[in-house]
Design a protein around this motif. Structure first.
Motif, PDB file in Angstrom:
ATOM      1  N   MET A   1     128.765  27.231  17.667  1.00 37.04           N
ATOM      2  CA  MET A   1     128.171  27.294  19.005  1.00 37.04           C
ATOM      3  C   MET A   1     128.379  28.664  19.633  1.00 37.04           C
ATOM      4  N   GLY A   2     129.482  29.351  19.271  1.00 37.16           N
ATOM      5  CA  GLY A   2     129.688  30.708  19.758  1.00 37.16           C
ATOM      6  C   GLY A   2     128.600  31.643  19.272  1.00 37.16           C
ATOM      7  N   VAL A   3     128.255  31.530  17.981  1.00 36.58           N
ATOM      8  CA  VAL A   3     127.160  32.327  17.415  1.00 36.58           C
ATOM      9  C   VAL A   3     125.846  31.964  18.104  1.00 36.58           C
ATOM     10  N   ALA A   4     125.601  30.663  18.279  1.00 37.35           N
ATOM     11  CA  ALA A   4     124.349  30.208  18.883  1.00 37.35           C
ATOM     12  C   ALA A   4     124.175  30.773  20.285  1.00 37.35           C
ATOM     13  N   ALA A   5     125.237  30.767  21.062  1.00 34.60           N
ATOM     14  CA  ALA A   5     125.152  31.268  22.435  1.00 34.60           C
ATOM     15  C   ALA A   5     124.858  32.760  22.456  1.00 34.60           C
ATOM     16  N   LEU A   6     125.556  33.534  21.624  1.00 40.77           N
ATOM     17  CA  LEU A   6     125.331  34.983  21.615  1.00 40.77           C
ATOM     18  C   LEU A   6     123.937  35.329  21.099  1.00 40.77           C
ATOM     19  N   ALA A   7     123.479  34.613  20.076  1.00 42.99           N
ATOM     20  CA  ALA A   7     122.139  34.887  19.549  1.00 42.99           C
ATOM     21  C   ALA A   7     121.078  34.564  20.593  1.00 42.99           C
ATOM     22  N   ARG A   8     121.265  33.467  21.302  1.00 42.33           N
ATOM     23  CA  ARG A   8     120.257  33.070  22.285  1.00 42.33           C
ATOM     24  C   ARG A   8     120.208  34.048  23.457  1.00 42.33           C
ATOM     25  N   ILE A   9     121.361  34.469  23.940  1.00 40.10           N
ATOM     26  CA  ILE A   9     121.343  35.358  25.105  1.00 40.10           C
ATOM     27  C   ILE A   9     120.886  36.767  24.732  1.00 40.10           C
ATOM     28  N   SER A  10     120.903  37.079  23.442  1.00 34.48           N
ATOM     29  CA  SER A  10     120.414  38.396  23.020  1.00 34.48           C
ATOM     30  C   SER A  10     118.913  38.545  23.263  1.00 34.48           C
ATOM     31  N   THR A  11     118.220  37.436  23.465  1.00 34.34           N
ATOM     32  CA  THR A  11     116.774  37.481  23.711  1.00 34.34           C
ATOM     33  C   THR A  11     116.442  37.638  25.193  1.00 34.34           C
ATOM     34  N   TRP A  12     117.454  37.597  26.054  1.00 35.63           N
ATOM     35  CA  TRP A  12     117.225  37.697  27.497  1.00 35.63           C
ATOM     36  C   TRP A  12     116.931  39.139  27.901  1.00 35.63           C
ATOM     37  N   LYS A  13     116.167  39.282  28.953  1.00 32.39           N
ATOM     38  CA  LYS A  13     115.780  40.607  29.439  1.00 32.39           C
ATOM     39  C   LYS A  13     116.590  41.036  30.655  1.00 32.39           C
ATOM     40  N   TRP A  14     117.362  40.089  31.237  1.00 35.71           N
ATOM     41  CA  TRP A  14     118.169  40.463  32.395  1.00 35.71           C
ATOM     42  C   TRP A  14     119.305  41.392  31.971  1.00 35.71           C
ATOM     43  N   LYS A  15     119.769  42.222  32.875  1.00 32.46           N
ATOM     44  CA  LYS A  15     120.814  43.188  32.563  1.00 32.46           C
ATOM     45  C   LYS A  15     122.187  42.559  32.711  1.00 32.46           C
ATOM     46  N   SER A  16     123.103  43.016  31.845  1.00 35.00           N
ATOM     47  CA  SER A  16     124.471  42.543  31.911  1.00 35.00           C
ATOM     48  C   SER A  16     125.399  43.632  31.399  1.00 35.00           C
ATOM     49  N   LYS A  17     126.645  43.259  31.211  1.00 39.61           N
ATOM     50  CA  LYS A  17     127.645  44.216  30.728  1.00 39.61           C
ATOM     51  C   LYS A  17     127.301  44.723  29.343  1.00 39.61           C
ATOM     52  N   TYR A  18     126.741  43.834  28.513  1.00 44.94           N
ATOM     53  CA  TYR A  18     126.373  44.195  27.141  1.00 44.94           C
ATOM     54  C   TYR A  18     124.861  44.286  27.015  1.00 44.94           C
ATOM     55  N   ARG A  19     124.413  45.139  26.106  1.00 45.10           N
ATOM     56  CA  ARG A  19     122.992  45.224  25.793  1.00 45.10           C
ATOM     57  C   ARG A  19     122.610  44.062  24.888  1.00 45.10           C
ATOM     58  N   PRO A  20     121.338  43.625  24.917  1.00 49.79           N
ATOM     59  CA  PRO A  20     120.903  42.542  24.019  1.00 49.79           C
ATOM     60  C   PRO A  20     121.260  42.813  22.568  1.00 49.79           C
ATOM     61  N   SER A  21     121.127  44.054  22.137  1.00 46.84           N
ATOM     62  CA  SER A  21     121.439  44.396  20.745  1.00 46.84           C
ATOM     63  C   SER A  21     122.912  44.181  20.422  1.00 46.84           C
ATOM     64  N   GLU A  22     123.771  44.338  21.425  1.00 48.73           N
ATOM     65  CA  GLU A  22     125.210  44.134  21.192  1.00 48.73           C
ATOM     66  C   GLU A  22     125.525  42.647  21.039  1.00 48.73           C
ATOM     67  N   TYR A  23     124.874  41.825  21.857  1.00 46.92           N
ATOM     68  CA  TYR A  23     125.057  40.379  21.695  1.00 46.92           C
ATOM     69  C   TYR A  23     124.597  39.949  20.301  1.00 46.92           C
ATOM     70  N   LEU A  24     123.441  40.437  19.876  1.00 46.77           N
ATOM     71  CA  LEU A  24     122.889  40.036  18.589  1.00 46.77           C
ATOM     72  C   LEU A  24     123.756  40.542  17.436  1.00 46.77           C
ATOM     73  N   LYS A  25     124.216  41.762  17.529  1.00 42.06           N
ATOM     74  CA  LYS A  25     125.080  42.316  16.480  1.00 42.06           C
ATOM     75  C   LYS A  25     126.342  41.479  16.333  1.00 42.06           C
ATOM     76  N   ALA A  26     126.917  41.070  17.472  1.00 40.66           N
ATOM     77  CA  ALA A  26     128.123  40.235  17.428  1.00 40.66           C
ATOM     78  C   ALA A  26     127.826  38.877  16.809  1.00 40.66           C
ATOM     79  N   ALA A  27     126.683  38.291  17.172  1.00 40.72           N
ATOM     80  CA  ALA A  27     126.315  36.989  16.622  1.00 40.72           C
ATOM     81  C   ALA A  27     126.144  37.064  15.107  1.00 40.72           C
ATOM     82  N   GLU A  28     125.461  38.086  14.635  1.00 44.97           N
ATOM     83  CA  GLU A  28     125.237  38.229  13.190  1.00 44.97           C
ATOM     84  C   GLU A  28     126.551  38.488  12.455  1.00 44.97           C
ATOM     85  N   LYS A  29     127.406  39.288  13.039  1.00 45.28           N
ATOM     86  CA  LYS A  29     128.707  39.563  12.425  1.00 45.28           C
ATOM     87  C   LYS A  29     129.522  38.278  12.303  1.00 45.28           C
TER      88      LYS A  29
END
Length: 837
Positions: free
Chosen positions: A526-554
């Motif tokens: 579920m941790g991977v699922a959450a990070l992968a899903r939020i990587s598709t969001w366009k709103w701004k946050s502390k991390y860039r979408p690419s960083e969320y996705l990289k973490a999920a894939e790792k």
């Protein structure tokens, strides 16, 4: 005569057994919170202006927390839920909207305190406004009196006639006051308790009353007191008047011993009408249940009453009385009023022989539950943030168990009202009972933000929920180790010293280990699922979408290689399948990569193959243990439904849809196999080597000790049946599913919100009856908008049979009363599903 059998919650501070360990809660006294609404009209504004400093001084002297406002828009359920006393300072009843009037009624039905001062007593139809119904309930609150015009402002004498009451304690036997000396058409009706009168011989009345009450309580509404004096600004400087108001606040706030009295009243009553205490959606099935000590004749009439005016608006006939096997000797009879759809505020009346029963008040309106409760849930999670000074200090450099190495794990949500630890999952040693915790909460928020943006906009909480979702995702990011695994648990040991907090693996009885790496079923998927899903969001946050996705894939790549090493028995089961399916599906949706497509299809196939002939799922490969779960019973279906959002292959979709249909058929069938007036979702489980069916999970299970109320399970099944039903049983009903499914789903939500055998609304701060307040460390505790554990099988029945809900149990109250974030997350998903078509 009429009666309302109810009981309410008060502040309890106790020693609680939470998650297997005896730990002491903070013993700080909870301050009384007082809401004062002051008038804005030209006649009463001067007094309201002057009184603000008086109330501030009273608050300081009496150690209560006071909020003073002139804005009536603040009179709403979410706001008032946090207060103990409502003080209506010169605000006339006709100055309030119907919704605000009803909010006050609900506030008082909880047994909380109400104080009306002076112009709050302007009752009578002479004040009727065009297009606005007269608030008859409020007239009854004041003892049935009707205001008649007052004499000119003049000095007069107040005489105390009941010096033994706490409200008159410390007052002079008589004192002079400058006032308008409101007059009424009659004396307030019994059982009103008159505490003080005006001496009409000391001033010139306009229409003498003779015996002229100016202060009285109304025991029919418990902590309700009206004070007709207090018009002139000089009252604020009068020592007796200041004492009178201060005493009234303290009296109205005192709920000591009430819960026991009301519980006894409820259990001893011959009959009680159980309702959804928040209310009913206009377009959905609407049912209440009559609980009684004996059978009630089928076809007995009931009436729907306008709660504000007292007028009868609908009549119908009750159903057939039935008993539930192993529960109790009580009888339950359904009351269906689905035909009535008019928005408003109501209660149900039934006359049995010479006794008239009346239910709690409830509202009927379109999208009522979702619009009322999703904002409360959003606020609840904000309050669950582990952001106290102690937590931030302790978690900035928290040690890994068995090591001097530290990590920064600031952020996240406290797990429960009795546990300020933070979990991806726990119960890892059980292998089959691991609940999904922090990542599930965050994924649930993502689902809500994406699925019902218009409703979130309409309720004004979209931005807040987006911020909360990012807050959760950022904690998941922090929880990802350099090696690629997630830290499973940050444990407090229930110690006040934040330096004692550790990253651990958790066994029974709070024994800890260095096995803190999360496998798929231990929150990693579920941790991977959450990070992968939020990587598709366009709103701004502390991390860039690419960083969320990289973490999920790792993290996913690491789990593919190491998950079986981390999980307790090193053998995958259904929990790994649905957790890994969530992870691979979200990665597939986020990237479109074929490798994730392949993995998602493989995991979906495994889930399909685990389904039994009857329709439930097998947990293990040998197909000897049915899948049952106190929290995530609907998650296998939710994982398959999310997979269908990505899957386009018609054959694979058909296979998955058949699995959904078979499970839904099973769930409806097993729940209907025995008398089940609440339509509670029954389940198949294994107990002492025998496969059984029942309402609640067995108390003797792989954990050795863990069982609790199953509100998360109910929410997860409501979500799964609704979303799955739209795919396999589409219909033209309001929810877009078959009528049978719509009825069951509505009943699940009703159970959580008060239509249950214990008459408890499980969402704290809402409805008229809640579980007791539970205090916790660092200022945490029961939060408004949070869902408690709920009802279980009887404590002394290891197979989970019977039924139980206890307010006191020598430290084990947490099994029923404790709030736990998965309960609220699953309820949020259910509400989201209601509104997402």
């Amino acid at each position: 005569m009429k009666s309302r059998q109810f009981f309410i919650s008060v502040l309890w501070v106790w020693i609680v057994v939470s998650h297997g360990t005896l730990h002491a809660q903070d013993h700080d006294t909870k301050k009384t919170k007082v809401f004062v609404i002051g008038a804005v009209d030209q006649y009463h504004s001067p007094m309201a202006d002057k009184s603000e400093s008086m109330f501030a001084q009273l608050a300081n002297k009496n150690n209560f927390e006071l909020h003073f406002t002139r804005d009536t828009s603040e009179i709403n359920p979410l706001n008032l839920a946090q207060y103990d006393v409502f003080l209506q300072l010169h605000v006339a009843p006709f100055d309030l909207s119907a919704a605000q009037q009803y909010t006050i009624q609900q506030f008082m039905e909880k047994g909380k305190g109400w104080i009306g001062i002076h112009a709050a007593g302007l009752t009578g139809t002479q004040f009727d406004q065009k297009g606005k119904e007269y608030w008859k309930w409020y007239e009854n609150l004041l003892g049935g009196v009707i205001y008649s015009p007052h004499p000119p402002l003049q000095d007069g004498l107040v005489r105390i006639v009941n010096s033994e009451h706490p409200i008159t304690k410390g007052l002079s036997a008589s004192f002079t006051l400058r006032d308008e000396w409101y007059e009424f058409d009659r004396l307030p009706s019994p059982p009103v308790n008159i505490l003080a009168i005006a001496d009409e011989s000391t001033y010139e009345p306009r229409k003498p009353m003779g015996y002229h009450p100016v202060v009285w309580t109304n025991p029919s509404y418990d902590k309700a007191v009206y004070i007709s004096i207090g018009h002139h600004t000089s009252s604020c400087d009068n020592p007796n008047y200041r004492t009178l108001v201060g005493n009234a606040i303290n009296w109205a706030a005192d709920q000591y011993g009430k819960e026991e009295r009301q519980m006894d009243s409820f259990l001893e009553s011959q009959a009680t009408i159980l309702v959804n205490q928040v209310g009913y959606d206009s377009n959905l099935p609407k049912e209440a249940v009559l609980k009684s000590k004996k059978t009630i004749t089928s076809g007995t009439a009931f009436a729907l009453i306008d709660a504000r005016t007292g007028e009868k608006v609908f009549t119908g006939s009750i159903g057939k009385s039935e008993q539930v096997m192993d529960w109790s000797d009580d009888w339950y009879t359904t009351i269906n009023f689905s035909q009535f759809n008019t928005p408003g505020f109501y209660n149900i009346e039934i006359t049995l022989e010479d006794h008239t029963l009346q239910s709690f008040d409830f509202e009927i309106n379109s999208q009522l539950i979702s619009k009322s409760l999703i904002p409360a849930i959003t606020k609840f999670f904000y309050g669950q943030r582990a952001d106290s000074e102690e937590e931030l200090m302790g978690d900035a450099n928290v040690k890994l168990f068995g090591s001097e190495n530290t990590v920064d794990l600031r952020g996240g949500w406290c797990d429960a009202s009795g546990d300020v630890s933070k979990y991806f999952s726990h119960l890892a040693y059980t292998n089959y009972m691991n609940p999904q915790q922090t990542p599930l909460v965050d994924w649930s928020m993502m689902e809500t933000v994406e699925a019902i943006p218009n409703l979130l906009e309409a309720t004004g909480i979209k931005d807040s929920l987006i911020q909360e979702t990012f807050y959760g995702a950022d904690y998941i990011m922090k929880s990802l180790s350099p090696e690629g695994y997630f830290y499973m648990t940050l444990f407090s040991y229930f110690k006040k010293d934040p330096k004692e907090r550790r990253v651990v693996g958790l066994l029974a009885d709070s024994k800890t280990t260095s096995d803190y790496q999360s496998g798929f079923r231990e929150g990693g998927g579920m941790g991977v699922a959450a990070l992968a899903r939020i990587s598709t969001w366009k709103w701004k946050s502390k991390y860039r979408p690419s960083e969320y996705l990289k973490a999920a894939e790792k993290a996913y790549a690491h789990l593919l290689e190491n998950s079986t090493k981390y999980i307790d028995d090193h053998t995958e089961n259904i929990l790994d399948d649905y957790s890994a399916l969530m992870a691979s599906t979200e990665l597939w949706l986020a990237t479109g990569k074929s490798k994730y497509q392949k993995d998602a299809r493989a995991r979906a196939e495994k889930l399909v193959q685990r389904q039994s002939e009857e329709g439930f799922f097998w947990s293990d490969d040998a197909k000897t243990r049915p899948f049952w779960h106190a929290s995530d019973a609907g998650l296998p279906l939710i994982a398959l439904i999310r997979y269908l959002d990505a899957e386009k292959d018609s054959e694979l979709r058909s296979q998955t849809l058949s699995t959904l249909k078979k499970f839904i058929d099973y769930q409806l069938q097993i729940s209907a196999e025995t008398a089940n007036p609440f339509q509670y979702p029954r389940q198949t489980f294994k107990y002492e080597g025998t496969i059984m069916k029942g309402f609640f999970i067995p108390h003797e299970n792989e954990s050795g000790w863990w069982w609790q109320g199953e509100n998360a399970r109910i929410g997860s099944l409501a979500t799964a049946l609704l979303k799955g039903g739209r795919l396999v049983y589409p219909a033209t009903t309001h929810l877009g599913v078959s009528a049978e499914l719509e009825q069951s789903i509505s009943a699940y939500l009703n159970w959580i919100l008060g239509t249950n055998p214990y008459q408890v609304c499980m969402m704290y701060g809402y409805g008229q009856v809640n579980v007791p307040y539970m205090a916790s460390m660092y200022g945490h505790g029961s939060g408004i908008g949070g869902i408690s554990n709920g009802i279980t099988g009887f404590k002394e029945k290891p197979d989970g049979s019977g039924i139980d809900f206890r307010y006191e149990d020598s430290g084990n109250e947490w099994r029923w009363s404790e709030q736990w974030i998965p309960h609220t997350a699953w309820f949020l998903q259910a509400l989201t599903a209601l509104e997402s078509k």
